[in-house]
Design a protein around this motif. Sequence first.
Motif, PDB file in Angstrom:
ATOM      1  N   LEU A 100       0.822  -1.203   0.000  1.00 44.51           N
ATOM      2  CA  LEU A 100       0.000   0.000   0.000  1.00 44.51           C
ATOM      3  C   LEU A 100       0.860   1.258   0.000  1.00 44.51           C
ATOM      4  N   LYS A 101       1.966   1.208   0.723  1.00 46.30           N
ATOM      5  CA  LYS A 101       2.870   2.359   0.780  1.00 46.30           C
ATOM      6  C   LYS A 101       3.468   2.638  -0.604  1.00 46.30           C
ATOM      7  N   GLN A 102       3.836   1.567  -1.311  1.00 45.81           N
ATOM      8  CA  GLN A 102       4.422   1.739  -2.640  1.00 45.81           C
ATOM      9  C   GLN A 102       3.381   2.182  -3.663  1.00 45.81           C
ATOM     10  N   ARG A 103       2.153   1.763  -3.469  1.00 45.47           N
ATOM     11  CA  ARG A 103       1.094   2.058  -4.418  1.00 45.47           C
ATOM     12  C   ARG A 103       0.475   3.439  -4.181  1.00 45.47           C
ATOM     13  N   ALA A 104       0.758   4.059  -3.044  1.00 49.89           N
ATOM     14  CA  ALA A 104       0.077   5.303  -2.651  1.00 49.89           C
ATOM     15  C   ALA A 104       0.287   6.428  -3.658  1.00 49.89           C
ATOM     16  N   HIS A 105       1.485   6.609  -4.156  1.00 54.90           N
ATOM     17  CA  HIS A 105       1.685   7.749  -5.051  1.00 54.90           C
ATOM     18  C   HIS A 105       1.122   7.472  -6.446  1.00 54.90           C
ATOM     19  N   LYS A 106       1.054   6.216  -6.874  1.00 51.81           N
ATOM     20  CA  LYS A 106       0.391   5.883  -8.138  1.00 51.81           C
ATOM     21  C   LYS A 106      -1.110   6.131  -8.009  1.00 51.81           C
ATOM     22  N   GLU A 107      -1.621   5.871  -6.830  1.00 56.79           N
ATOM     23  CA  GLU A 107      -3.044   6.036  -6.550  1.00 56.79           C
ATOM     24  C   GLU A 107      -3.457   7.507  -6.663  1.00 56.79           C
ATOM     25  N   ALA A 108      -2.551   8.429  -6.331  1.00 59.97           N
ATOM     26  CA  ALA A 108      -2.875   9.851  -6.378  1.00 59.97           C
ATOM     27  C   ALA A 108      -3.258  10.280  -7.796  1.00 59.97           C
ATOM     28  N   LYS A 109      -2.593   9.749  -8.800  1.00 57.05           N
ATOM     29  CA  LYS A 109      -2.915  10.082 -10.184  1.00 57.05           C
ATOM     30  C   LYS A 109      -4.279   9.520 -10.566  1.00 57.05           C
ATOM     31  N   VAL A 110      -4.593   8.318 -10.128  1.00 59.13           N
ATOM     32  CA  VAL A 110      -5.886   7.710 -10.425  1.00 59.13           C
ATOM     33  C   VAL A 110      -7.013   8.518  -9.792  1.00 59.13           C
ATOM     34  N   VAL A 111      -6.809   8.977  -8.559  1.00 57.61           N
ATOM     35  CA  VAL A 111      -7.816   9.782  -7.869  1.00 57.61           C
ATOM     36  C   VAL A 111      -7.997  11.121  -8.595  1.00 57.61           C
ATOM     37  N   ALA A 112      -6.909  11.719  -9.059  1.00 64.32           N
ATOM     38  CA  ALA A 112      -7.007  12.988  -9.780  1.00 64.32           C
ATOM     39  C   ALA A 112      -7.791  12.814 -11.082  1.00 64.32           C
ATOM     40  N   ASP A 113      -7.556  11.709 -11.798  1.00 64.59           N
ATOM     41  CA  ASP A 113      -8.302  11.429 -13.021  1.00 64.59           C
ATOM     42  C   ASP A 113      -9.786  11.222 -12.719  1.00 64.59           C
ATOM     43  N   ALA A 114     -10.074  10.518 -11.631  1.00 63.73           N
ATOM     44  CA  ALA A 114     -11.469  10.275 -11.241  1.00 63.73           C
ATOM     45  C   ALA A 114     -12.162  11.580 -10.882  1.00 63.73           C
ATOM     46  N   LYS A 115     -11.465  12.484 -10.203  1.00 60.31           N
ATOM     47  CA  LYS A 115     -12.057  13.778  -9.852  1.00 60.31           C
ATOM     48  C   LYS A 115     -12.317  14.623 -11.095  1.00 60.31           C
ATOM     49  N   ALA A 116     -11.406  14.538 -12.078  1.00 62.68           N
ATOM     50  CA  ALA A 116     -11.613  15.280 -13.329  1.00 62.68           C
ATOM     51  C   ALA A 116     -12.834  14.736 -14.069  1.00 62.68           C
ATOM     52  N   LEU A 117     -12.986  13.425 -14.092  1.00 65.00           N
ATOM     53  CA  LEU A 117     -14.158  12.810 -14.721  1.00 65.00           C
ATOM     54  C   LEU A 117     -15.432  13.185 -13.973  1.00 65.00           C
ATOM     55  N   ALA A 118     -15.339  13.279 -12.650  1.00 69.86           N
ATOM     56  CA  ALA A 118     -16.496  13.667 -11.843  1.00 69.86           C
ATOM     57  C   ALA A 118     -16.961  15.084 -12.218  1.00 69.86           C
ATOM     58  N   GLU A 119     -16.029  15.980 -12.450  1.00 70.30           N
ATOM     59  CA  GLU A 119     -16.390  17.343 -12.833  1.00 70.30           C
ATOM     60  C   GLU A 119     -17.089  17.374 -14.189  1.00 70.30           C
ATOM     61  N   THR A 120     -16.620  16.552 -15.136  1.00 71.89           N
ATOM     62  CA  THR A 120     -17.282  16.519 -16.440  1.00 71.89           C
ATOM     63  C   THR A 120     -18.674  15.898 -16.337  1.00 71.89           C
ATOM     64  N   LEU A 121     -18.827  14.911 -15.451  1.00 71.38           N
ATOM     65  CA  LEU A 121     -20.139  14.283 -15.280  1.00 71.38           C
ATOM     66  C   LEU A 121     -21.139  15.244 -14.635  1.00 71.38           C
ATOM     67  N   LYS A 122     -20.663  16.073 -13.711  1.00 69.48           N
ATOM     68  CA  LYS A 122     -21.559  17.033 -13.058  1.00 69.48           C
ATOM     69  C   LYS A 122     -22.105  18.048 -14.065  1.00 69.48           C
ATOM     70  N   ALA A 123     -21.340  18.335 -15.115  1.00 66.51           N
ATOM     71  CA  ALA A 123     -21.750  19.318 -16.110  1.00 66.51           C
ATOM     72  C   ALA A 123     -22.759  18.738 -17.109  1.00 66.51           C
ATOM     73  N   LEU A 124     -22.886  17.430 -17.172  1.00 65.67           N
ATOM     74  CA  LEU A 124     -23.793  16.795 -18.134  1.00 65.67           C
ATOM     75  C   LEU A 124     -25.250  16.961 -17.726  1.00 65.67           C
TER      76      LEU A 124
END
Length: 146
Positions: A51-75
Amino acid sequence: MELILKQDVQNLGFKDDVVSVKPGYGRNYLIPQGFAALATPSAKKVLAENLKQRAHKEAKVVADAKALAETLKALEIKLTAKAGGEKLFGSITNIDIAEALEKSGNAIDRKFITSGIVKRTGKYTASIRLHRDVIVELPYEIIAEK
């Protein structure tokens, strides 16, 4: 009984969570199906390191998910269905919402959409889980077909 989940289990937890379940559920279902493994002290240490090694890779996935969330809110999603007055002939489910999102260019698996079964026209909201930390509320409207 403590177990480490190998994959997401509905109403229990996400992958790599340490959960406590009744012994029969763990022994007879989760472990044989390959959904979980025993949470021994050594397995917990290995999990913590992974989990410690995967944590910083996870940050990019969360950022992508948040960006997708913003586009979905606009639909603005409008679903049409045959209806007699306000009551629909049939129902609108998460499958219909997933198809509408696919047409708008956002492919989301239907198992991550929670909307319930709707049988009347009007405005509703669906909950979409993009990541374990990112859940977006998507408003949609059902209108009668003419």
